[in-house]
Design an enzyme around this catalytic site. Structure first.
Site: not given
Length: 338
Positions: A34, A157, A161
């Site tokens: 991360d 978003y 996707k």
């Protein structure tokens, strides 16, 4: 033994998944990645990042890499260093936050995924990548949304996707990369705070019910969305990854769900345990996003292909959420319940 890499390891799904995988495989064989180390990661030894973004002194017991998924060299270095054979690529910007920075959302969500898929092709890795109900849109049937239907997302978003789904399908068909995916509904977890998603009102409501005894919800009372408790989401993810490749018939992304409820129904379920809880409803810009998403999902294909079944409904989830949150918020919980 080869290792598993989890990108987005500090996120809502990643933190739970890393814990589950380490319990099953051992700390040394699950590598978190991360932008920064988790605050609770006492096993990893902090150290300045190297030139490629990798932490210079990761713990041998619980390895963690500090890197950006847009940095292909950092990903490649981690994969080679830890002999990674499976990647759970979870790093992503979510719906509400993604609308604030659409260019960055595309960069992180798509370019990061392509790096992982290219490296999977080179190293023969298996990949899990999460999609979302955000791939659906205003023209999609809102009730019992089928596996194959109109996909016209209304957020950046959602665009990333759906584009990612097609990219995964392409890499499987063209290069035989074993990439698998689930279209997650709203996910509810007691382990991490909300991360900028439209369905995060549900997590917020549980927290505030115990913290303050009241909550102002940012969607309408009658807003119904598909949801899933995090233990079911983790189990579904691992079940799909364990399924025989011949049983995996969907290579863009599987519809999956556990329950659907309206925001007002969630407030009622909480009041069964906390009768004094009050909830008001003041929709904001996120209401428009929620209105473009399905109310209920048809996940018959997942149930057929690899025997998906959820364990939690609204009542069971609410009891378990409040029990766990009382452990992390004991003073608040006691004051509200008295």
């Amino acid at each position: 033994m080869s290792s598993i890499l989890v990108t987005g390891a500090n996120g809502q799904i990643g933190s739970d998944l890393v814990e589950t995988l380490r319990a099953r495989r051992g700390n040394a064989h699950v590598v978190g990645l991360d932008l920064r180390r988790p605050s609770s990661d006492t096993a990893a030894t902090p150290g300045p990042p190297s030139a490629n973004g990798q932490a210079s002194r990761p713990s041998d017991d619980a390895p963690f890499v500090v890197a950006d998924v847009r940095d292909r060299d950092a990903l490649a270095s981690a994969i080679e260093r830890y002999d990674v054979k499976t990647v759970y690529h979870l790093a992503s910007l979510l719906s509400a936050n993604g609308e604030k920075v659409p260019d960055r959302t595309w960069d992180v969500n798509i370019n990061g995924l392509k790096h992982v898929l290219d490296l999977a092709r080179e190293h023969g890795m298996q990949v899990f990548w999460p999609s979302s109900i955000a791939v659906f849109g205003p023209a999609t049937p809102r009730e019992n949304t089928p596996q194959n239907t109109v996909l016209n997302p209304s957020t950046m978003y959602g665009v990333t996707k759906r584009s990612g789904e097609l990219l995964c399908q392409y890499y499987h068909q063209r290069y035989d990369v074993d990439v698998r995916s689930l279209r997650y509904p709203g996910l509810i977890s007691y382990a991490t705070l909300p991360g900028g998603g439209t369905t995060d009102y549900a997590v917020d409501m549980y927290y505030e019910a115990l913290r303050s005894g009241s909550y102002t919800c940012f969607v309408r009372e009658d807003t119904r969305l598909p949801m899933m408790y995090m233990p079911d989401a983790i189990r579904a993810t691992l079940d799909l990854m364990r399924a025989d490749a011949s049983d995996v018939t969907v290579r863009d992304s599987y519809n999956i769900t556990a329950m659907s409820f309206a925001a007002g129904e969630l407030a009622d379920a909480i009041r069964e345990h906390l009768p004094a809880f009050t909830c008001s409803f003041e929709p904001d810009s996120r209401q428009e996003i929620a209105d473009a998403w399905p109310a209920t999902i048809d996940d018959a294909t997942a149930r057929r292909d690899w025997n998906w079944r959820p364990d939690y409904d609204l009542e069971a989830m609410t009891a378990d959420m409040l029990d766990h949150l009382r452990e992390t918020l004991p003073e608040d919980a006691e004051s509200v319940e008295r």
